[in-house]
Design a protein around this motif. Structure first.
Motif, mmCIF file in Angstrom:
data_model
loop_
_atom_site.group_PDB
_atom_site.id
_atom_site.type_symbol
_atom_site.label_atom_id
_atom_site.label_comp_id
_atom_site.label_asym_id
_atom_site.label_seq_id
_atom_site.Cartn_x
_atom_site.Cartn_y
_atom_site.Cartn_z
ATOM 1 N N ILE A 170 3.609 29.070 1.996
ATOM 2 C CA ILE A 170 2.962 29.253 2.908
ATOM 3 C C ILE A 170 3.605 28.552 4.115
ATOM 4 N N VAL A 171 4.073 29.119 5.443
ATOM 5 C CA VAL A 171 4.438 28.828 6.148
ATOM 6 C C VAL A 171 3.563 28.182 7.398
ATOM 7 N N GLY A 172 2.521 27.223 7.454
ATOM 8 C CA GLY A 172 1.675 27.609 8.913
ATOM 9 C C GLY A 172 0.362 27.071 8.013
ATOM 10 N N GLY A 173 -0.147 25.878 8.138
ATOM 11 C CA GLY A 173 -1.355 25.827 7.743
ATOM 12 C C GLY A 173 -2.505 25.834 8.417
ATOM 13 N N GLY A 174 -2.457 26.910 9.076
ATOM 14 C CA GLY A 174 -4.170 26.781 10.065
ATOM 15 C C GLY A 174 -4.546 28.415 9.093
ATOM 16 N N VAL A 175 -5.489 29.065 10.231
ATOM 17 C CA VAL A 175 -6.389 30.177 9.734
ATOM 18 C C VAL A 175 -6.071 30.989 8.689
ATOM 19 N N MET A 218 -7.630 33.365 19.989
ATOM 20 C CA MET A 218 -7.421 34.632 19.478
ATOM 21 C C MET A 218 -8.543 35.197 18.515
ATOM 22 N N LEU A 219 -9.380 35.296 19.461
ATOM 23 C CA LEU A 219 -10.743 35.353 17.952
ATOM 24 C C LEU A 219 -10.851 36.838 18.301
ATOM 25 N N ALA A 220 -11.533 37.806 17.538
ATOM 26 C CA ALA A 220 -12.008 38.892 18.623
ATOM 27 C C ALA A 220 -13.285 38.664 18.630
ATOM 28 N N SER A 236 6.868 34.811 14.722
ATOM 29 C CA SER A 236 8.082 34.274 13.075
ATOM 30 C C SER A 236 8.208 32.579 13.857
ATOM 31 N N LEU A 237 8.959 32.106 13.116
ATOM 32 C CA LEU A 237 10.445 31.371 14.025
ATOM 33 C C LEU A 237 11.751 31.556 13.852
ATOM 34 N N PRO A 238 12.589 32.066 14.665
ATOM 35 C CA PRO A 238 13.897 31.898 14.849
ATOM 36 C C PRO A 238 14.704 32.782 14.078
ATOM 37 N N VAL A 288 4.260 34.117 6.034
ATOM 38 C CA VAL A 288 4.955 33.055 7.638
ATOM 39 C C VAL A 288 3.592 33.123 7.832
ATOM 40 N N SER A 289 2.990 31.858 8.735
ATOM 41 C CA SER A 289 1.560 32.352 9.574
ATOM 42 C C SER A 289 1.203 31.305 10.208
ATOM 43 N N VAL A 290 2.292 31.583 11.665
ATOM 44 C CA VAL A 290 2.927 30.283 12.144
ATOM 45 C C VAL A 290 1.765 30.772 13.892
ATOM 46 N N GLY A 291 1.470 31.615 13.748
ATOM 47 C CA GLY A 291 0.637 32.059 15.267
ATOM 48 C C GLY A 291 0.594 33.621 15.140
ATOM 49 N N ARG A 292 0.108 33.514 16.718
ATOM 50 C CA ARG A 292 0.854 34.865 16.422
ATOM 51 C C ARG A 292 0.893 35.211 18.397
ATOM 52 N N VAL A 336 -13.573 29.480 9.697
ATOM 53 C CA VAL A 336 -11.842 29.381 8.960
ATOM 54 C C VAL A 336 -13.138 29.797 7.618
ATOM 55 N N TYR A 337 -12.422 31.413 7.629
ATOM 56 C CA TYR A 337 -13.177 31.909 5.843
ATOM 57 C C TYR A 337 -12.714 31.839 4.411
ATOM 58 N N THR A 338 -12.667 30.099 4.125
ATOM 59 C CA THR A 338 -12.003 29.628 2.977
ATOM 60 C C THR A 338 -13.438 29.619 2.401
ATOM 61 N N ILE A 382 -5.445 23.426 9.572
ATOM 62 C CA ILE A 382 -6.289 24.004 10.507
ATOM 63 C C ILE A 382 -6.236 22.763 11.818
ATOM 64 N N PRO A 383 -4.909 22.047 12.170
ATOM 65 C CA PRO A 383 -4.998 20.876 12.856
ATOM 66 C C PRO A 383 -5.264 21.089 14.280
ATOM 67 N N THR A 384 -6.258 22.078 15.296
ATOM 68 C CA THR A 384 -5.875 22.356 16.468
ATOM 69 C C THR A 384 -8.326 22.176 16.143
ATOM 70 N N VAL A 394 3.570 24.955 3.576
ATOM 71 C CA VAL A 394 3.958 23.933 4.477
ATOM 72 C C VAL A 394 3.535 23.565 5.587
ATOM 73 N N GLU A 395 3.221 22.909 6.251
ATOM 74 C CA GLU A 395 2.736 22.325 7.610
ATOM 75 C C GLU A 395 3.077 22.121 8.982
ATOM 76 N N TYR A 396 3.597 21.829 9.690
ATOM 77 C CA TYR A 396 4.485 21.033 10.542
ATOM 78 C C TYR A 396 3.882 19.782 10.970
HETATM 79 P P1 NAD Z 1 -2.606 29.316 13.487
HETATM 80 O O1 NAD Z 1 -2.435 28.667 15.180
HETATM 81 O O2 NAD Z 1 -4.082 29.004 13.411
HETATM 82 O O3 NAD Z 1 -2.323 28.517 12.699
HETATM 83 C C1 NAD Z 1 -0.315 28.409 12.607
HETATM 84 C C2 NAD Z 1 0.353 27.434 11.995
HETATM 85 O O4 NAD Z 1 1.539 27.133 11.703
HETATM 86 C C3 NAD Z 1 -0.499 25.768 12.921
HETATM 87 O O5 NAD Z 1 -0.981 25.123 12.031
HETATM 88 C C4 NAD Z 1 0.567 25.282 13.163
HETATM 89 O O6 NAD Z 1 0.739 24.123 13.038
HETATM 90 C C5 NAD Z 1 1.783 25.651 12.149
HETATM 91 N N1 NAD Z 1 2.885 25.856 12.730
HETATM 92 C C6 NAD Z 1 3.906 26.306 13.334
HETATM 93 N N2 NAD Z 1 4.973 26.232 13.406
HETATM 94 C C7 NAD Z 1 5.033 25.627 12.256
HETATM 95 C C8 NAD Z 1 6.212 25.866 11.405
HETATM 96 N N3 NAD Z 1 7.481 25.130 12.222
HETATM 97 N N4 NAD Z 1 6.604 25.016 10.545
HETATM 98 C C9 NAD Z 1 5.835 24.755 9.861
HETATM 99 N N5 NAD Z 1 3.864 25.288 10.215
HETATM 100 C C10 NAD Z 1 4.190 25.224 11.407
HETATM 101 O O7 NAD Z 1 -1.635 30.770 13.256
HETATM 102 P P2 NAD Z 1 -2.598 32.194 11.909
HETATM 103 O O8 NAD Z 1 -3.057 31.151 11.006
HETATM 104 O O9 NAD Z 1 -1.070 32.792 12.414
HETATM 105 O O10 NAD Z 1 -3.354 33.124 13.109
HETATM 106 C C11 NAD Z 1 -2.986 33.039 14.187
HETATM 107 C C12 NAD Z 1 -4.512 33.726 15.324
HETATM 108 O O11 NAD Z 1 -5.382 34.427 14.495
HETATM 109 C C13 NAD Z 1 -5.183 32.318 15.399
HETATM 110 O O12 NAD Z 1 -5.280 32.048 16.649
HETATM 111 C C14 NAD Z 1 -6.757 32.303 14.754
HETATM 112 O O13 NAD Z 1 -7.176 32.207 15.829
HETATM 113 C C15 NAD Z 1 -6.497 34.525 14.567
HETATM 114 N N6 NAD Z 1 -7.401 34.182 13.213
HETATM 115 C C16 NAD Z 1 -8.173 33.774 13.102
HETATM 116 C C17 NAD Z 1 -9.212 33.632 11.673
HETATM 117 C C18 NAD Z 1 -10.650 33.945 11.959
HETATM 118 O O14 NAD Z 1 -11.272 33.171 13.206
HETATM 119 N N7 NAD Z 1 -11.097 33.300 10.969
HETATM 120 C C19 NAD Z 1 -8.603 34.155 10.814
HETATM 121 C C20 NAD Z 1 -7.029 34.940 11.328
HETATM 122 C C21 NAD Z 1 -6.305 34.358 12.124
#
Ligand code: NAD
Ligand code: FAD
Length: 467
Positions: A179-184, A319-321, A150-152, A269-273, A351-353, A210-212, A203-205
């Motif tokens: 949604i905080v974080g536009g990742g997976v 972080m992938l299965a 999460s974020l602090p 909140v989806s800002v990583g693990r 990404v399974y969109t 999917i910036p990576t 909302v993505e920073y």
């Molecule tokens: P992620 O790393 O994919 O995405 C996190 C996003 O949050 C990034 O785009 C990042 O820039 C953003 N972010 C970080 N701090 C922020 C802030 N303060 N404000 C706004 N945005 C912020 O992480 P996730 O989506 O939480 O997923 C976690 C892990 O689980 C990933 O590493 C992924 O590999 C794994 N996962 C994989 C799959 C898949 O393979 N299909 C699906 C789900 C999760």
């Protein structure tokens, strides 16, 4: 008392695969899992339940938006979220039961409880009823996975401000999901609820979703999801998320420093693990973690303590299965004295969109940064007969190849069934195929995979036939 050759701590895709491979290689194996079901994050609260909900919501969305054009008249479909979640739970159960069966079949002893080091050869298993037992073991594999970050300044209350775990069990479709974080995770679970009728704001920073991944992928996917009503706030720094009653308020600063306030009824909140090692007692055996809390390992995935290995989400890397699974097999074979190999460059990401995004190898940005001379071949999905037939016109295939040798260096796809299609690129790259090699292989017609062939043709002397 039984003495085990190997004890695996954690039963996710890394741990259970390692256990099975060790057993296949003749070792006596114990596996310790703190939860009552096996399978870890992936099977219980990750890959499998999220894909079950993605599939259900995709069916709903198709019925609502595409059936009419296909010539199928039905009365307007309605969402039964309770049934959707029940089906998802059934899918999870079938999968985790399958792992229990695999353990039995391979004579692997399962210990339920929190595993921790007493010494490098003694693992304590603390059970929920307060009792504990000790496993005697020659070697240990740490496969304890990860937990949502999460974020602090955000307090996850698990009701209004949630992680992916709660988002897989909602009892109603939110009206407005923030949604905080536009990742997976943000995009997959955001897609689920957007399809079911929620307004979704991401909302993505960074300046891209999917910036990576290769930047073309984020641009293309954002364009498609925007058409479906998902709103993106890119380059926004979230500074506050609070819940009051049934309302959540999110405050962020845009890149000019202007404050943006969003109100919703739920915030994911989806800002990583982060790597999970709580209660493991690493300090008892002197195993260090790095600056991100990950267990430090060498090229054989062995820690600084001989005979103790670590793999999956708890160590560095994606972080992938399927990465965790590869490492499970790798460690078992290393222990057995074999010489396995993992090419981390060829672990695909998906990404399974809908459409899906899938990639393997280098991105254009990485090639630029490394100063590699490359060429690009692209092909739009809409130019395929298959895409027209199925009404899945969005997306493209982008192939990056070495300018001089024509070797494929990266394949990036947005498109229907991209998750399955990427396997072709992995095979091609494993055998170090050139773009021309793939362009001269017959691809069944009509299939989505023809777009890979055409993109390879485009990369070799611009000879794509259908654009
Ligand atoms: P992620 O790393 O994919 O995405 C996190 C996003 O949050 C990034 O785009 C990042 O820039 C953003 N972010 C970080 N701090 C922020 C802030 N303060 N404000 C706004 N945005 C912020 O992480 P996730 O989506 O939480 O997923 C976690 C892990 O689980 C990933 O590493 C992924 O590999 C794994 N996962 C994989 C799959 C898949 O393979 N299909 C699906 C789900 C999760
Ligand atoms: P985990 O699966 O996290 O398993 C670790 C296990 O160890 C857990 O069961 C935990 O309870 C147990 N444990 C921890 N500490 C102890 C202890 N001290 N004693 C006993 N047991 C312990 N990846 C993909 O490749 N494709 C996807 O589609 C995908 N979708 C995902 C969707 C979501 C919502 C999430 C959250 C993740 C997704 N992932 C996906 C990522 C994937 O789940 C992880 O990469 C994978 O589960 C990592 O496997 P692992 O074995 O390293 O750890």
């Amino acid at each position: 008392m039984v003495k085990y050759d190997v004890t695996v701590i954690g039963s996710g895709p890394g741990g259970y695969v390692a256990a099975v491979r060790c057993a296949q290689l003749g070792m006596k194996v114990a596996i310790v899992e703190k939860y009552p079901t096996l399978g870890g994050t992936c099977l219980n609260v990750g890959c499998i339940p999220s894909k079950a909900l993605l599939d259900s919501s995709h069916h709903f969305h198709t019925a609502l938006h595409n059936f009419k054009e296909h010539g199928i008249d039905i009365s307007e479909p309605k969402v039964n979220i309770k049934q959707m979640i029940t089906r998802k739970s059934g899918v999870v159960k079938a999968n985790v039961d399958g792992i229990a069966f695999l353990m039995k079949k391979n004579n692997i002893d399962v210990f339920e409880g929190l595993g921790s080091f007493e010494t490098k050869n003694k693992i304590n298993v603390a059970k929920a009823n307060g009792k504990s037992e000790t496993i005697d073991t020659d070697k240990v594999i740490i496969a304890t996975g990860s937990k949502p970050s999460s974020l602090p300044f955000i307090e996850i209350d698990k009701k209004r401000i949630i992680t992916s775990t709660e988002a897989l069990n909602l009892t109603e479709v939110p009206k407005h999901l923030l949604i905080v974080g536009g990742g997976v995770i943000g995009l997959e679970l955001g897609s689920v609820y957007a399809r079911l009728g929620a307004q979704v704001s991401v909302v993505e920073y960074m300046d891209s979703i999917i910036p990576t991944m290769d930047r073309t992928m984020g641009k293309e996917l954002a364009k498609i999801l925007k058409k479906e009503g998902v709103k993106f706030y890119l380059s926004h720094k979230v500074k506050e998320v609070t819940a009051k009653g049934n309302k959540v308020t999110l405050k962020a600063d845009d890149k000019k420093g202007n404050e943006v306030v969003l109100e919703g009824d739920c915030c994911l909140v989806s800002v990583g693990r982060y790597a999970y090692t709580d209660g493991l007692g690493l300090d008892k055996v002197g195993i260090p973690t790095d600056d991100r809390g990950r267990v430090e390992v060498d090229a054989h995935l062995q820690t600084n303590v001989a005979g103790v290995y670590a793999l999956g989400d708890v160590v560095k890397g994606a972080m992938l299965a399927h990465k965790a699974e590869e490492e499970g097999v790798f460690v078992a074979e290393v222990m057995a004295g074999q010489k396995p190999h993992i090419d981390y460059n060829l672990i695909p990401g998906v990404v399974y969109t809908w459409p899906e995004v899938a990639a393997v190898g280098q991105t254009e940005e990485q090639l630029k940064e490394a100063g590699v001379d490359y060429k690009v071949g692209s092909f739009p999905m809409r130019a395929l007969g298959r895409s027209r037939a199925s009404m899945d016109l969005d997306g493209l295939v982008k192939v990056l190849a070495d300018k001089e040798t024509d070797e494929i260096l990266g394949v990036h796809i947005v498109g229907a069934r991209a998750a399955d299609m990427i396997a072709e690129a992995v095979v091609a790259m494993e055998y170090r195929a050139s773009a021309e090699d793939v362009s001269r292989m017959s691809h069944a017609h009509p299939t989505y995979t023809e777009a890979i062939k055409e993109a390879c043709m485009a990369a070799t002397d611009n000879r794509s036939i259908h654009t």
